[in-house]
Write a protein that holds these residues in place. Structure first.
Motif, short mmCIF file in Angstrom:
data_model
loop_
_atom_site.label_atom_id
_atom_site.label_comp_id
_atom_site.label_asym_id
_atom_site.label_seq_id
_atom_site.Cartn_x
_atom_site.Cartn_y
_atom_site.Cartn_z
N THR A 117 145.95 35.05 50.74
CA THR A 117 147.23 34.36 50.71
C THR A 117 147.22 33.20 51.69
N ARG A 118 147.69 32.05 51.24
CA ARG A 118 147.80 30.86 52.09
C ARG A 118 149.24 30.39 52.10
N ALA A 119 149.59 29.64 53.12
CA ALA A 119 150.93 29.06 53.20
C ALA A 119 150.84 27.63 52.69
N GLN A 144 144.50 18.70 59.27
CA GLN A 144 143.46 19.34 60.05
C GLN A 144 144.07 19.87 61.34
N VAL A 145 143.86 21.14 61.61
CA VAL A 145 144.42 21.79 62.79
C VAL A 145 143.35 22.62 63.48
N SER A 159 138.43 25.15 63.46
CA SER A 159 139.08 24.03 62.78
C SER A 159 139.29 24.39 61.31
N ALA A 160 140.47 24.05 60.79
CA ALA A 160 140.79 24.40 59.41
C ALA A 160 141.95 23.54 58.93
N LYS A 161 142.28 23.66 57.65
CA LYS A 161 143.49 23.05 57.12
C LYS A 161 144.68 23.92 57.52
N ALA A 162 145.83 23.29 57.68
CA ALA A 162 147.02 24.03 58.10
C ALA A 162 147.31 25.20 57.17
N ILE A 187 151.04 25.90 64.56
CA ILE A 187 152.01 24.81 64.45
C ILE A 187 152.59 24.48 65.82
N LYS A 188 152.78 25.48 66.66
CA LYS A 188 153.25 25.22 68.03
C LYS A 188 152.23 24.38 68.78
#
Length: 395
Positions: A117-119, A144-145, A159-162, A187-188
Protein backbone atom coordinates in the motif's frame (compact mmCIF):
# COMPACT_ATOMS: atom_id res chain seq x y z
CA UNK A 1 -3.15 37.13 13.23
CA UNK A 2 -2.68 36.02 9.62
CA UNK A 3 -4.23 38.10 6.89
CA UNK A 4 -7.14 36.33 5.23
CA UNK A 5 -6.80 35.41 1.61
CA UNK A 6 -9.58 36.44 -0.75
CA UNK A 7 -12.45 33.96 -0.78
CA UNK A 8 -12.89 32.30 -4.11
CA UNK A 9 -15.77 30.18 -5.34
CA UNK A 10 -15.30 26.42 -5.66
CA UNK A 11 -12.60 19.92 -6.75
CA UNK A 12 -9.66 11.08 -4.88
CA UNK A 13 -9.48 7.96 -6.26
CA UNK A 14 -11.03 4.74 -6.79
CA UNK A 15 -14.67 4.83 -7.86
CA UNK A 16 -16.95 1.90 -7.32
CA UNK A 17 -16.86 -0.89 -9.84
CA UNK A 18 -19.86 -2.59 -11.33
CA UNK A 19 -19.08 -5.41 -8.92
CA UNK A 20 -17.83 -3.56 -5.85
CA UNK A 21 -14.70 -4.94 -4.26
CA UNK A 22 -15.08 -5.27 -0.53
CA UNK A 23 -12.24 -3.95 1.59
CA UNK A 24 -10.24 -6.40 3.64
CA UNK A 25 -10.68 -7.01 7.31
CA UNK A 26 -7.36 -5.83 8.66
CA UNK A 27 -6.11 -7.64 11.72
CA UNK A 28 -4.19 -6.28 14.66
CA UNK A 29 -0.47 -5.69 14.26
CA UNK A 30 2.24 -4.82 16.72
CA UNK A 31 2.38 -1.35 15.23
CA UNK A 32 -1.30 -0.52 15.40
CA UNK A 33 -2.48 -2.38 18.51
CA UNK A 34 -5.93 -1.34 17.39
CA UNK A 35 -8.63 -3.43 15.81
CA UNK A 36 -9.38 -2.08 12.38
CA UNK A 37 -13.00 -2.28 11.40
CA UNK A 38 -14.73 -2.09 8.05
CA UNK A 39 -15.75 1.49 8.80
CA UNK A 40 -15.96 4.58 6.62
CA UNK A 41 -12.54 5.99 5.79
CA UNK A 42 -12.05 9.26 3.99
CA UNK A 43 -15.70 9.02 3.28
CA UNK A 44 -16.07 9.49 6.98
CA UNK A 45 -13.25 11.96 7.10
CA UNK A 46 -15.22 13.97 4.61
CA UNK A 47 -18.21 13.77 6.88
CA UNK A 48 -16.00 14.78 9.76
CA UNK A 49 -14.04 17.43 7.93
CA UNK A 50 -16.58 18.21 5.27
CA UNK A 51 -19.85 17.82 7.13
CA UNK A 52 -19.44 17.85 10.89
CA UNK A 53 -16.83 20.51 10.42
CA UNK A 54 -19.26 22.32 8.17
CA UNK A 55 -22.22 22.22 10.56
CA UNK A 56 -22.27 25.97 10.46
CA UNK A 57 -25.30 28.19 10.13
CA UNK A 58 -24.88 31.91 10.62
CA UNK A 59 -21.50 31.28 12.21
CA UNK A 60 -22.79 29.01 14.96
CA UNK A 61 -22.48 25.26 15.19
CA UNK A 62 -25.75 23.39 15.33
CA UNK A 63 -26.17 21.28 18.42
CA UNK A 64 -23.60 20.62 21.10
CA UNK A 65 -20.55 18.53 21.79
CA UNK A 66 -22.89 15.93 23.20
CA UNK A 67 -24.48 15.55 19.76
CA UNK A 68 -21.05 15.42 18.16
CA UNK A 69 -20.03 12.71 20.60
CA UNK A 70 -23.09 10.70 19.62
CA UNK A 71 -22.40 11.12 15.92
CA UNK A 72 -18.69 10.33 16.08
CA UNK A 73 -18.51 7.93 18.99
CA UNK A 74 -17.87 4.80 16.93
CA UNK A 75 -15.15 6.24 14.70
CA UNK A 76 -11.96 4.28 15.09
CA UNK A 77 -8.94 6.24 16.27
CA UNK A 78 -5.32 5.20 16.64
CA UNK A 79 -1.85 6.73 16.67
CA UNK A 80 -1.02 7.77 13.10
CA UNK A 81 1.54 10.46 13.87
CA UNK A 82 4.15 8.77 16.03
CA UNK A 83 6.94 11.28 16.63
CA UNK A 84 5.54 13.83 14.15
CA UNK A 85 2.94 15.26 16.52
CA UNK A 86 3.35 18.78 17.86
CA UNK A 87 5.63 19.23 20.85
CA UNK A 88 4.64 21.21 23.93
CA UNK A 89 6.65 24.13 22.55
CA UNK A 90 4.58 23.97 19.34
CA UNK A 91 1.28 23.96 21.18
CA UNK A 92 1.21 20.29 22.06
CA UNK A 93 -2.21 19.19 23.26
CA UNK A 94 -3.80 22.60 22.90
CA UNK A 95 -6.25 23.27 20.08
CA UNK A 96 -6.31 27.01 20.73
CA UNK A 97 -3.66 27.82 18.13
CA UNK A 98 -3.21 26.81 14.47
CA UNK A 99 -4.22 23.26 13.55
CA UNK A 100 -2.39 21.12 11.01
CA UNK A 101 -3.74 17.79 9.78
CA UNK A 102 -2.01 15.24 7.54
CA UNK A 103 -4.44 13.58 5.14
CA UNK A 104 -3.21 10.45 3.34
CA UNK A 105 -5.05 8.80 0.48
CA UNK A 106 -3.99 5.17 0.19
CA UNK A 107 -4.04 3.08 -2.93
CA UNK A 108 -5.45 -0.26 -1.79
CA UNK A 109 -5.89 -1.69 -5.28
CA UNK A 110 -3.17 -4.31 -5.03
CA UNK A 111 -5.38 -7.12 -3.71
CA UNK A 112 -5.92 -5.07 -0.57
CA UNK A 113 -2.53 -6.22 0.74
CA UNK A 114 -1.43 -3.95 3.56
CA UNK A 115 2.19 -4.69 2.65
CA UNK A 116 1.69 -3.29 -0.84
CA UNK A 117 0.00 0.00 0.00
CA UNK A 118 1.24 3.47 -0.94
CA UNK A 119 -0.08 6.92 -0.16
CA UNK A 120 -0.84 8.31 -3.59
CA UNK A 121 -2.38 11.48 -2.20
CA UNK A 122 -0.69 13.58 0.48
CA UNK A 123 -2.53 16.69 1.64
CA UNK A 124 -1.79 19.09 4.48
CA UNK A 125 -4.87 20.79 5.90
CA UNK A 126 -3.90 24.00 7.70
CA UNK A 127 -6.31 25.97 9.88
CA UNK A 128 -4.88 29.25 11.25
CA UNK A 129 -5.18 30.25 14.88
CA UNK A 130 -8.27 32.29 13.98
CA UNK A 131 -10.06 29.00 13.18
CA UNK A 132 -12.14 30.67 10.49
CA UNK A 133 -10.52 29.37 7.31
CA UNK A 134 -8.82 26.24 6.02
CA UNK A 135 -6.15 25.65 3.42
CA UNK A 136 -5.48 22.47 1.42
CA UNK A 137 -1.93 21.92 0.13
CA UNK A 138 -0.99 18.81 -1.84
CA UNK A 139 2.51 17.35 -1.82
CA UNK A 140 3.42 15.71 -5.15
CA UNK A 141 3.47 11.92 -4.75
CA UNK A 142 6.78 11.58 -6.61
CA UNK A 143 8.67 14.20 -4.59
CA UNK A 144 12.12 12.91 -3.70
CA UNK A 145 12.35 12.61 0.08
CA UNK A 146 14.67 11.18 2.67
CA UNK A 147 12.66 8.59 4.58
CA UNK A 148 13.97 8.18 8.13
CA UNK A 149 14.70 4.85 9.76
CA UNK A 150 11.69 3.21 11.40
CA UNK A 151 12.56 1.04 14.39
CA UNK A 152 9.07 -0.44 14.68
CA UNK A 153 9.54 -2.61 11.61
CA UNK A 154 13.29 -2.50 11.07
CA UNK A 155 13.31 -0.18 8.05
CA UNK A 156 16.77 1.36 7.76
CA UNK A 157 15.72 4.54 5.96
CA UNK A 158 16.74 5.86 2.57
CA UNK A 159 15.92 8.08 -0.40
CA UNK A 160 12.53 7.42 -2.01
CA UNK A 161 9.46 9.00 -3.54
CA UNK A 162 7.05 10.52 -1.03
CA UNK A 163 4.38 7.98 -1.98
CA UNK A 164 6.72 5.15 -0.93
CA UNK A 165 7.22 6.33 2.65
CA UNK A 166 3.85 4.84 3.60
CA UNK A 167 4.83 1.57 1.92
CA UNK A 168 8.07 1.28 3.92
CA UNK A 169 6.27 1.97 7.21
CA UNK A 170 3.59 -0.62 6.50
CA UNK A 171 6.06 -3.46 5.94
CA UNK A 172 6.83 -6.26 8.41
CA UNK A 173 3.75 -5.79 10.57
CA UNK A 174 3.75 -2.00 10.55
CA UNK A 175 0.28 -1.91 8.98
CA UNK A 176 -1.51 1.24 7.95
CA UNK A 177 -0.68 2.92 11.29
CA UNK A 178 3.02 2.27 10.72
CA UNK A 179 2.75 3.57 7.18
CA UNK A 180 1.11 6.77 8.40
CA UNK A 181 3.63 7.28 11.20
CA UNK A 182 6.61 6.96 8.86
CA UNK A 183 4.93 9.19 6.30
CA UNK A 184 4.17 11.82 8.95
CA UNK A 185 7.79 11.90 10.10
CA UNK A 186 8.98 12.06 6.48
CA UNK A 187 6.69 15.01 5.71
CA UNK A 188 7.71 16.73 8.95
CA UNK A 189 11.37 16.42 7.94
CA UNK A 190 10.55 17.72 4.46
CA UNK A 191 8.39 20.71 5.44
CA UNK A 192 9.19 21.40 9.08
CA UNK A 193 5.50 21.02 9.96
CA UNK A 194 4.38 19.04 13.00
CA UNK A 195 0.79 17.80 13.16
CA UNK A 196 -2.21 17.91 15.46
CA UNK A 197 -3.93 14.99 13.76
CA UNK A 198 -4.05 12.71 10.74
CA UNK A 199 -6.38 10.57 8.68
CA UNK A 200 -5.88 7.65 6.33
CA UNK A 201 -8.22 7.62 3.37
CA UNK A 202 -9.26 4.72 1.21
CA UNK A 203 -10.69 6.52 -1.79
CA UNK A 204 -13.36 3.88 -2.31
CA UNK A 205 -15.01 5.33 0.77
CA UNK A 206 -15.72 8.57 -1.03
CA UNK A 207 -18.32 6.92 -3.23
CA UNK A 208 -20.54 6.17 -0.25
CA UNK A 209 -20.49 9.81 0.83
CA UNK A 210 -21.19 11.20 -2.64
CA UNK A 211 -23.98 8.71 -3.22
CA UNK A 212 -25.48 9.63 0.15
CA UNK A 213 -25.28 13.28 -0.89
CA UNK A 214 -26.82 12.39 -4.25
CA UNK A 215 -24.12 14.02 -6.37
CA UNK A 216 -21.44 16.71 -6.31
CA UNK A 217 -20.93 19.68 -8.60
CA UNK A 218 -17.64 19.33 -10.49
CA UNK A 219 -16.12 21.39 -13.30
CA UNK A 220 -13.99 19.53 -15.86
CA UNK A 221 -11.37 21.93 -17.21
CA UNK A 222 -9.82 19.65 -19.84
CA UNK A 223 -11.21 16.59 -21.57
CA UNK A 224 -9.68 13.36 -20.38
CA UNK A 225 -10.32 9.70 -21.11
CA UNK A 226 -10.45 7.37 -18.13
CA UNK A 227 -7.52 5.02 -17.75
CA UNK A 228 -9.40 2.98 -15.17
CA UNK A 229 -13.00 2.43 -16.24
CA UNK A 230 -15.06 1.37 -19.27
CA UNK A 231 -18.78 1.58 -19.90
CA UNK A 232 -20.18 -1.91 -20.48
CA UNK A 233 -23.77 -1.69 -21.69
CA UNK A 234 -23.76 1.79 -20.21
CA UNK A 235 -22.58 0.66 -16.79
CA UNK A 236 -19.22 1.91 -15.39
CA UNK A 237 -16.90 -1.05 -14.90
CA UNK A 238 -13.27 -1.48 -13.91
CA UNK A 239 -11.16 -2.17 -17.00
CA UNK A 240 -9.92 -5.49 -15.63
CA UNK A 241 -13.53 -6.66 -15.22
CA UNK A 242 -14.67 -5.13 -18.50
CA UNK A 243 -12.17 -7.26 -20.44
CA UNK A 244 -13.92 -10.39 -19.18
CA UNK A 245 -17.42 -9.20 -20.03
CA UNK A 246 -19.45 -9.21 -23.21
CA UNK A 247 -21.69 -6.41 -24.43
CA UNK A 248 -21.33 -2.92 -25.83
CA UNK A 249 -18.16 -1.30 -24.57
CA UNK A 250 -17.45 2.41 -24.67
CA UNK A 251 -14.66 4.52 -23.14
CA UNK A 252 -15.42 6.76 -20.18
CA UNK A 253 -14.62 10.29 -21.35
CA UNK A 254 -14.88 13.28 -19.05
CA UNK A 255 -16.00 16.21 -21.18
CA UNK A 256 -15.23 19.86 -20.44
CA UNK A 257 -17.93 21.66 -18.47
CA UNK A 258 -19.58 21.92 -15.06
CA UNK A 259 -22.17 19.37 -14.01
CA UNK A 260 -23.49 17.27 -11.14
CA UNK A 261 -21.59 14.00 -10.92
CA UNK A 262 -22.54 10.78 -9.18
CA UNK A 263 -20.01 9.08 -6.94
CA UNK A 264 -18.31 6.85 -9.51
CA UNK A 265 -17.94 9.66 -12.06
CA UNK A 266 -16.55 12.25 -9.64
CA UNK A 267 -14.09 9.76 -8.22
CA UNK A 268 -12.98 8.53 -11.63
CA UNK A 269 -12.44 12.07 -12.90
CA UNK A 270 -10.46 13.15 -9.85
CA UNK A 271 -8.36 10.01 -10.15
CA UNK A 272 -7.02 10.73 -13.65
CA UNK A 273 -3.50 12.01 -14.22
CA UNK A 274 -2.51 10.51 -17.57
CA UNK A 275 -3.67 12.62 -20.47
CA UNK A 276 -3.78 15.83 -18.44
CA UNK A 277 -1.51 18.75 -19.30
CA UNK A 278 0.21 18.82 -15.92
CA UNK A 279 -0.28 15.17 -14.99
CA UNK A 280 -0.33 14.56 -11.25
CA UNK A 281 -0.47 18.29 -10.48
CA UNK A 282 -3.80 18.55 -12.28
CA UNK A 283 -4.97 15.47 -10.40
CA UNK A 284 -3.98 17.09 -7.10
CA UNK A 285 -6.07 20.13 -7.96
CA UNK A 286 -9.06 18.02 -8.99
CA UNK A 287 -8.85 16.06 -5.74
CA UNK A 288 -8.82 19.27 -3.73
CA UNK A 289 -11.80 20.51 -5.74
CA UNK A 290 -13.66 17.30 -4.97
CA UNK A 291 -13.09 17.69 -1.24
CA UNK A 292 -14.43 21.22 -1.41
CA UNK A 293 -17.38 20.21 -3.59
CA UNK A 294 -18.35 17.49 -1.13
CA UNK A 295 -18.13 19.86 1.81
CA UNK A 296 -20.25 22.43 0.00
CA UNK A 297 -22.87 19.84 -0.97
CA UNK A 298 -23.02 18.63 2.63
CA UNK A 299 -23.88 22.15 3.74
CA UNK A 300 -26.26 22.88 0.87
CA UNK A 301 -28.25 19.69 1.45
CA UNK A 302 -28.99 20.32 5.08
CA UNK A 303 -26.02 18.88 6.94
CA UNK A 304 -26.74 21.43 9.65
CA UNK A 305 -29.12 18.76 10.94
CA UNK A 306 -27.22 16.39 13.28
CA UNK A 307 -29.67 13.57 12.52
CA UNK A 308 -28.98 13.83 8.80
CA UNK A 309 -25.29 14.01 9.57
CA UNK A 310 -25.47 10.79 11.54
CA UNK A 311 -27.33 9.11 8.69
CA UNK A 312 -24.70 10.23 6.21
CA UNK A 313 -21.94 8.88 8.43
CA UNK A 314 -23.60 5.48 8.51
CA UNK A 315 -24.00 5.49 4.73
CA UNK A 316 -20.48 6.66 3.97
CA UNK A 317 -17.56 4.70 2.61
CA UNK A 318 -15.30 2.03 3.98
CA UNK A 319 -12.21 1.65 6.20
CA UNK A 320 -11.44 4.97 7.92
CA UNK A 321 -8.71 5.58 10.50
CA UNK A 322 -8.41 8.90 12.37
CA UNK A 323 -5.93 10.43 14.81
CA UNK A 324 -6.98 13.57 16.71
CA UNK A 325 -4.09 13.44 19.14
CA UNK A 326 -5.04 13.78 22.78
CA UNK A 327 -8.33 15.49 21.98
CA UNK A 328 -11.59 13.64 21.54
CA UNK A 329 -13.05 13.66 18.04
CA UNK A 330 -15.94 15.82 19.24
CA UNK A 331 -13.65 18.36 20.91
CA UNK A 332 -11.46 18.45 17.82
CA UNK A 333 -14.41 19.15 15.54
CA UNK A 334 -16.08 21.62 17.87
CA UNK A 335 -12.86 23.64 17.90
CA UNK A 336 -13.05 24.00 14.12
CA UNK A 337 -16.72 24.94 13.98
CA UNK A 338 -16.01 28.32 12.40
CA UNK A 339 -14.77 26.83 9.13
CA UNK A 340 -17.29 26.44 6.32
CA UNK A 341 -17.12 25.01 2.82
CA UNK A 342 -16.52 28.40 1.19
CA UNK A 343 -13.61 29.00 3.55
CA UNK A 344 -11.57 26.22 1.95
CA UNK A 345 -8.66 27.72 0.02
CA UNK A 346 -6.94 25.42 -2.47
CA UNK A 347 -3.19 25.88 -2.91
CA UNK A 348 -0.70 24.39 -5.33
CA UNK A 349 2.97 23.49 -5.05
CA UNK A 350 5.63 24.04 -7.72
CA UNK A 351 3.39 26.42 -9.69
CA UNK A 352 1.23 23.44 -10.59
CA UNK A 353 3.80 21.73 -12.77
CA UNK A 354 6.77 19.38 -12.53
CA UNK A 355 9.82 20.76 -10.69
CA UNK A 356 12.96 18.69 -11.17
CA UNK A 357 16.46 18.81 -9.75
CA UNK A 358 19.69 18.31 -11.69
CA UNK A 359 19.08 14.56 -11.61
CA UNK A 360 15.59 14.92 -13.05
CA UNK A 361 13.88 13.97 -9.81
CA UNK A 362 10.88 15.84 -8.49
CA UNK A 363 11.53 18.31 -5.66
CA UNK A 364 9.80 21.24 -3.99
CA UNK A 365 10.81 24.55 -5.57
CA UNK A 366 11.94 27.48 -3.35
CA UNK A 367 8.50 29.14 -3.39
CA UNK A 368 6.83 25.95 -2.19
CA UNK A 369 9.42 25.54 0.54
CA UNK A 370 8.67 29.09 1.68
CA UNK A 371 4.94 28.28 1.63
CA UNK A 372 5.44 25.39 4.04
CA UNK A 373 7.54 27.65 6.29
CA UNK A 374 4.59 30.04 6.33
CA UNK A 375 2.33 27.16 7.38
CA UNK A 376 4.68 26.25 10.21
CA UNK A 377 4.79 29.86 11.41
CA UNK A 378 1.02 30.37 10.93
CA UNK A 379 1.60 33.16 8.42
CA UNK A 380 0.10 31.47 5.40
CA UNK A 381 -2.57 34.12 4.78
CA UNK A 382 0.03 36.86 4.51
CA UNK A 383 2.23 34.64 2.33
CA UNK A 384 -0.61 34.08 -0.13
CA UNK A 385 -1.32 37.81 -0.40
CA UNK A 386 2.33 38.32 -1.28
CA UNK A 387 2.46 35.28 -3.57
CA UNK A 388 -1.00 34.88 -5.17
CA UNK A 389 0.33 32.44 -7.80
CA UNK A 390 0.12 29.64 -5.23
CA UNK A 391 -3.69 29.81 -5.38
CA UNK A 392 -5.15 26.96 -7.40
CA UNK A 393 -7.49 27.93 -10.21
CA UNK A 394 -11.11 27.03 -9.60
CA UNK A 395 -14.27 27.15 -11.68
Amino acid sequence: MPVQTPRRPASLERPAASSPVKPPVRTNTKATKTKRRKDPLWARMTVIFGAVLMMVSGGAIVGSKALLNQATGDIETTNLLGTASKTDAEGGKSLDGPIDLLLLGVDARARWDVNDTRADTIIILHIPATHDQAYLISIPRDTQVQVPAFKKNGYAGGSAKATEAFFHGAQNGGGWAGGAQLMAQTIKNLTGISFDGAAIIDFNGFKGVIDALGSVRMCVDQEVRSHHMTLVNGKPTWNADAKKMSGKKEPVVHKVGCRDMKGWEALDYSRQRYGLKNGDYDRQRHQQQLIKAMAKKAVDTGMTNPLKLNGLMKAAGKAFVLDTGSASTADFLFTMRGVAANDLVLLRTNNGTFSGNTEGREVLNPLSQDMFKAVKNDKLGQFILENPTVLAKEK
